[in-house]
Design an enzyme around this catalytic site. Structure first.
Site, PDB file in Angstrom:
ATOM      1  N   ARG A  28       3.944  -0.106  12.973  1.00 44.32           N
ATOM      2  CA  ARG A  28       3.637  -1.424  12.424  1.00 44.32           C
ATOM      3  C   ARG A  28       3.677  -1.347  10.905  1.00 44.32           C
ATOM      4  O   ARG A  28       2.985  -0.532  10.292  1.00 44.32           O
ATOM      5  CB  ARG A  28       2.249  -1.880  12.901  1.00 44.32           C
ATOM      6  CG  ARG A  28       1.850  -3.229  12.315  1.00 44.32           C
ATOM      7  CD  ARG A  28       0.483  -3.686  12.783  1.00 44.32           C
ATOM      8  NE  ARG A  28       0.099  -4.873  12.036  1.00 44.32           N
ATOM      9  CZ  ARG A  28      -1.030  -5.022  11.368  1.00 44.32           C
ATOM     10  NH1 ARG A  28      -1.930  -4.058  11.338  1.00 44.32           N
ATOM     11  NH2 ARG A  28      -1.278  -6.145  10.700  1.00 44.32           N
TER      12      ARG A  28
ATOM     13  N   ASP B  31       2.042   0.529  -8.192  1.00 43.81           N
ATOM     14  CA  ASP B  31       3.368   0.633  -8.811  1.00 43.81           C
ATOM     15  C   ASP B  31       4.242   1.689  -8.139  1.00 43.81           C
ATOM     16  O   ASP B  31       5.454   1.489  -7.984  1.00 43.81           O
ATOM     17  CB  ASP B  31       3.226   0.959 -10.299  1.00 43.81           C
ATOM     18  CG  ASP B  31       2.626  -0.192 -11.102  1.00 43.81           C
ATOM     19  OD1 ASP B  31       2.258  -1.211 -10.488  1.00 43.81           O
ATOM     20  OD2 ASP B  31       2.522  -0.066 -12.332  1.00 43.81           O
TER      21      ASP B  31
ATOM     22  N   ASN C 229      -7.950  -6.109  14.508  1.00 50.38           N
ATOM     23  CA  ASN C 229      -8.251  -4.986  13.620  1.00 50.38           C
ATOM     24  C   ASN C 229      -9.749  -4.749  13.677  1.00 50.38           C
ATOM     25  O   ASN C 229     -10.536  -5.664  13.415  1.00 50.38           O
ATOM     26  CB  ASN C 229      -7.854  -5.294  12.175  1.00 50.38           C
ATOM     27  CG  ASN C 229      -6.360  -5.280  11.951  1.00 50.38           C
ATOM     28  OD1 ASN C 229      -5.574  -5.076  12.878  1.00 50.38           O
ATOM     29  ND2 ASN C 229      -5.953  -5.507  10.715  1.00 50.38           N
TER      30      ASN C 229
ATOM     31  N   ASN D 273      -2.124 -10.868   8.288  1.00 49.69           N
ATOM     32  CA  ASN D 273      -3.046  -9.775   8.551  1.00 49.69           C
ATOM     33  C   ASN D 273      -4.407 -10.061   7.936  1.00 49.69           C
ATOM     34  O   ASN D 273      -4.512 -10.337   6.747  1.00 49.69           O
ATOM     35  CB  ASN D 273      -2.500  -8.462   7.966  1.00 49.69           C
ATOM     36  CG  ASN D 273      -3.401  -7.290   8.270  1.00 49.69           C
ATOM     37  OD1 ASN D 273      -3.420  -6.791   9.394  1.00 49.69           O
ATOM     38  ND2 ASN D 273      -4.181  -6.843   7.285  1.00 49.69           N
ATOM     39  N   GLU D 274      -5.432 -10.023   8.769  1.00 50.22           N
ATOM     40  CA  GLU D 274      -6.822 -10.135   8.345  1.00 50.22           C
ATOM     41  C   GLU D 274      -7.096 -11.362   7.464  1.00 50.22           C
ATOM     42  O   GLU D 274      -7.429 -11.254   6.277  1.00 50.22           O
ATOM     43  CB  GLU D 274      -7.272  -8.854   7.628  1.00 50.22           C
ATOM     44  CG  GLU D 274      -7.226  -7.634   8.539  1.00 50.22           C
ATOM     45  CD  GLU D 274      -7.843  -6.393   7.921  1.00 50.22           C
ATOM     46  OE1 GLU D 274      -8.089  -6.402   6.688  1.00 50.22           O
ATOM     47  OE2 GLU D 274      -8.080  -5.428   8.649  1.00 50.22           O
TER      48      GLU D 274
ATOM     49  N   HIS E 246      -2.730  -5.307 -12.743  1.00 48.77           N
ATOM     50  CA  HIS E 246      -2.253  -5.116 -14.114  1.00 48.77           C
ATOM     51  C   HIS E 246      -3.126  -5.875 -15.114  1.00 48.77           C
ATOM     52  O   HIS E 246      -3.381  -5.379 -16.220  1.00 48.77           O
ATOM     53  CB  HIS E 246      -0.800  -5.571 -14.229  1.00 48.77           C
ATOM     54  CG  HIS E 246       0.153  -4.693 -13.474  1.00 48.77           C
ATOM     55  ND1 HIS E 246       1.448  -5.077 -13.178  1.00 48.77           N
ATOM     56  CD2 HIS E 246       0.009  -3.456 -12.944  1.00 48.77           C
ATOM     57  CE1 HIS E 246       2.047  -4.108 -12.507  1.00 48.77           C
ATOM     58  NE2 HIS E 246       1.193  -3.122 -12.352  1.00 48.77           N
TER      59      HIS E 246
ATOM     60  N   TYR F 227     -12.934  -1.569  13.046  1.00 47.91           N
ATOM     61  CA  TYR F 227     -13.214  -0.233  12.533  1.00 47.91           C
ATOM     62  C   TYR F 227     -14.593   0.313  12.890  1.00 47.91           C
ATOM     63  O   TYR F 227     -14.795   1.522  12.876  1.00 47.91           O
ATOM     64  CB  TYR F 227     -13.068  -0.219  11.006  1.00 47.91           C
ATOM     65  CG  TYR F 227     -11.625  -0.250  10.547  1.00 47.91           C
ATOM     66  CD1 TYR F 227     -10.943   0.938  10.324  1.00 47.91           C
ATOM     67  CD2 TYR F 227     -10.946  -1.444  10.352  1.00 47.91           C
ATOM     68  CE1 TYR F 227      -9.620   0.931   9.905  1.00 47.91           C
ATOM     69  CE2 TYR F 227      -9.631  -1.459   9.950  1.00 47.91           C
ATOM     70  CZ  TYR F 227      -8.967  -0.272   9.723  1.00 47.91           C
ATOM     71  OH  TYR F 227      -7.651  -0.290   9.332  1.00 47.91           O
TER      72      TYR F 227
ATOM     73  N   GLU G  70      -5.296  -2.313  14.206  1.00 48.85           N
ATOM     74  CA  GLU G  70      -5.807  -1.344  13.234  1.00 48.85           C
ATOM     75  C   GLU G  70      -7.119  -0.776  13.737  1.00 48.85           C
ATOM     76  O   GLU G  70      -7.999  -1.523  14.187  1.00 48.85           O
ATOM     77  CB  GLU G  70      -6.048  -1.968  11.847  1.00 48.85           C
ATOM     78  CG  GLU G  70      -4.820  -2.225  11.030  1.00 48.85           C
ATOM     79  CD  GLU G  70      -5.150  -2.702   9.616  1.00 48.85           C
ATOM     80  OE1 GLU G  70      -6.247  -2.349   9.106  1.00 48.85           O
ATOM     81  OE2 GLU G  70      -4.335  -3.417   9.028  1.00 48.85           O
TER      82      GLU G  70
ATOM     83  N   GLN H  21       0.799  -1.222   0.000  1.00 45.14           N
ATOM     84  CA  GLN H  21       0.000   0.000   0.000  1.00 45.14           C
ATOM     85  C   GLN H  21       0.832   1.272   0.000  1.00 45.14           C
ATOM     86  O   GLN H  21       0.326   2.331  -0.336  1.00 45.14           O
ATOM     87  CB  GLN H  21      -0.953  -0.008   1.196  1.00 45.14           C
ATOM     88  CG  GLN H  21      -2.034  -1.069   1.088  1.00 45.14           C
ATOM     89  CD  GLN H  21      -2.947  -1.083   2.287  1.00 45.14           C
ATOM     90  OE1 GLN H  21      -2.702  -1.782   3.253  1.00 45.14           O
ATOM     91  NE2 GLN H  21      -4.010  -0.294   2.240  1.00 45.14           N
TER      92      GLN H  21
ATOM     93  N   HIS I  99       1.015  -9.426   4.564  1.00 44.80           N
ATOM     94  CA  HIS I  99      -0.109  -8.492   4.445  1.00 44.80           C
ATOM     95  C   HIS I  99      -0.597  -8.529   2.996  1.00 44.80           C
ATOM     96  O   HIS I  99      -0.502  -7.548   2.259  1.00 44.80           O
ATOM     97  CB  HIS I  99       0.312  -7.087   4.862  1.00 44.80           C
ATOM     98  CG  HIS I  99      -0.849  -6.183   5.176  1.00 44.80           C
ATOM     99  ND1 HIS I  99      -0.939  -5.464   6.345  1.00 44.80           N
ATOM    100  CD2 HIS I  99      -1.976  -5.885   4.475  1.00 44.80           C
ATOM    101  CE1 HIS I  99      -2.046  -4.753   6.355  1.00 44.80           C
ATOM    102  NE2 HIS I  99      -2.701  -5.002   5.217  1.00 44.80           N
TER     103      HIS I  99
END
Length: 471
Positions: A90, A65, A320, A179-180, A56, A322, A380, A36, A135
């Site tokens: 992290r 990219d 995590n 992760n997740e 892509h 939200y 998170e 990311q 991740h």
């Protein structure tokens, strides 16, 4: 950093204002992930990941990219972490930057050097590095060999994890294996919305979870047996889970809440903390599989040795989270094409006007009581907002969540040790740069990817320095 200091949360009221003390043994940080933010997708020997291929192949206008170009701007990012007063940072390590095709026959020294510089740069500033091993950015070559549908993935991942421990364990004390995993398996192998984009409804999702949990356990046992005695670090899995309140207190809605919790949280936490899948999942998937004409359950059964090996592979509970939503009963889904959602069989009500941050306190209390972890880390938590620098809505949400976590820690005696904000900066949110989670704005129209602090960054900095929370 995580010493248990004598502290308390005191409510100070003066007129209409109120300030809550934040315990000193409550560490604050922020998080990112390699794909990311790093960019440099084929620089210095890096290999191709499933996300490179996924985007892509779709000729997506937005991809990873360049992203935030943190591969070249890591020193600036460390400086921002330091200026914010964060106690930890992290981040994740791109498998393809270390091992271009995902196997040990290719090891990229420049990739190792990049992460060593980042880790030592953080340590030099007194910031604890917390490393996510996976991740979402699997090497494309490993995916072509089957990815999470290939039992041999466990061996490939073990090689990767061991190499990271060998290189970085002297400097890194906190490791997250995956992760997740719900997003990995549901998004990547059920819905096809995330890389590698497979739609293997009702089967691939569970095969993915079966292999992933065994890979997590293998990495944990490698650290436990080969590195823990010398470096005394901690290892765990990061589970994504948002609490849901029942729409009513009816028996049907309460049952819907129970299914939501078991299919979203227990799916991962039960094997690691208690042993084996949740009984509710085992029974529902087996029954629906039989009615769908399958000879055996679509949910793979762990052997007794696998249950023993996976159970206990935790040094903390990493969460995590939200939001808090609502859930209600729905009639049993018709027997037809199998799916994870039909197996779950509930109506998750997503209502933007429903705001209940107290649910986070309920959530961590539930986790603490059922799984009795040594500690809970919020790895998170954040708020999606517009692109503006005056992001008061983000501040309000983060403040409310932290307030409830402090209450859980101080009033309920839940051992919450860390809070990691998502995210340090705006980044590539898995398909779009329009989604803004960062407390630092990144100008993606600028070749320099200019960073600018938002109002929330200054608020977070002040809260960390003063240990005071306006409520």
């Amino acid at each position: 950093m995580f010493k248990f200091l004598a502290s308390s949360a005191i409510l100070l009221i003066s007129g209409i204002s109120a300030v809550k003390d934040v315990p000193k043994d409550f560490a604050f940080g922020a998080g990112t992930s390699a794909f990311q933010i790093e960019g440099a997708w084929k620089d210095d020997g890096k290999g191709v990941s499933i996300w490179d291929t996924f985007l892509h192949n779709k000729n997506a206008k937005e991809n990873g990219d360049i992203a935030c170009d943190s591969y070249h701007k890591w020193k600036e990012d460390v400086a921002n972490v330091k200026a914010l007063g964060l106690e930890f940072y992290r981040f994740s390590i791109a498998w393809t930057r270390i091992m271009p095709n995902g196997t040990l026959n290719q090891i990229n020294k420049k990739g190792i050097e990049y992460y060593m510089n980042l880790i030592k740069g953080l340590k030099d500033e007194g910031i604890e590095p917390m490393v996510t091993i996976y991740h979402w950015d699997m090497p494309e070559y490993i995916q072509q060999l089957g990815g999470f549908l290939n039992p041999q993935f466990v061996d490939y991942f073990a090689d990767f994890a061991r190499l990271l421990f060998q290189q970085f364990a002297p400097y890194v004390k906190y490791w997250f294996t995956f992760n997740e995993p719900s997003m990995v398996c549901v998004g990547g192998y059920e819905l096809g919305s995330l890389a590698p984009g497979l739609q293997l409804h009702g089967e691939g999702v569970y095969q993915c979870s079966y292999v992933l949990l065994k890979a997590h356990a293998r990495a944990y046992r490698i650290y436990e047996q080969e590195f823990k005695a010398k470096y005394n670090g901690q290892v765990g899995l990061v589970i994504n889970f948002d609490w849901a309140e029942p729409v009513t207190k009816s028996a049907q809605d309460l049952e819907a809440q129970r299914r939501h919790i078991e299919f979203a949280l227990g799916w991962w936490a039960n094997p690691i903390f208690l042993g084996n899948w949740p009984p509710l999942m085992i029974d529902r998937i087996a029954n629906r599989s039989k009615m769908e004409g399958f000879v055996k359950s679509r949910l793979p059964a762990f052997t007794s040795e696998e249950i023993k090996d996976i159970n206990g592979t935790h040094d903390f509970f990493a969460l995590n989270t939200y939001s808090v939503s609502q859930v209600k009963y729905e009639p049993e889904p018709a027997i037809g094409q199998p799916s994870y959602n039909s197996d779950k069989g509930v109506d998750l009500v997503l209502n933007d006007s429903y705001y209940y941050p107290q649910g986070l306190r309920t959530s961590v209390n539930y986790i603490n009581k059922k799984y009795q972890p040594k500690a809970i880390m919020i790895t998170e938590n954040g708020k999606l907002t517009s692109d503006g620098l005056d992001d008061q809505d983000r501040i309000n949400t983060i403040r409310d969540f932290i307030n409830n976590l402090v209450d859980a820690k101080v009033k309920d005696n839940v051992n919450i040790t860390a809070y990691s904000l998502w995210s340090l900066m705006d980044n590539f949110e898995w398909g779009s740069y329009e989604k803004k989670f960062g407390v630092i704005r990144v100008d993606f129209d600028s070749p320099n990817r200019t960073r600018t602090w938002k109002k929330s960054a200054k608020w977070y900095q002040n809260m960390i320095v003063t240990r005071k929370l306006d409520i």
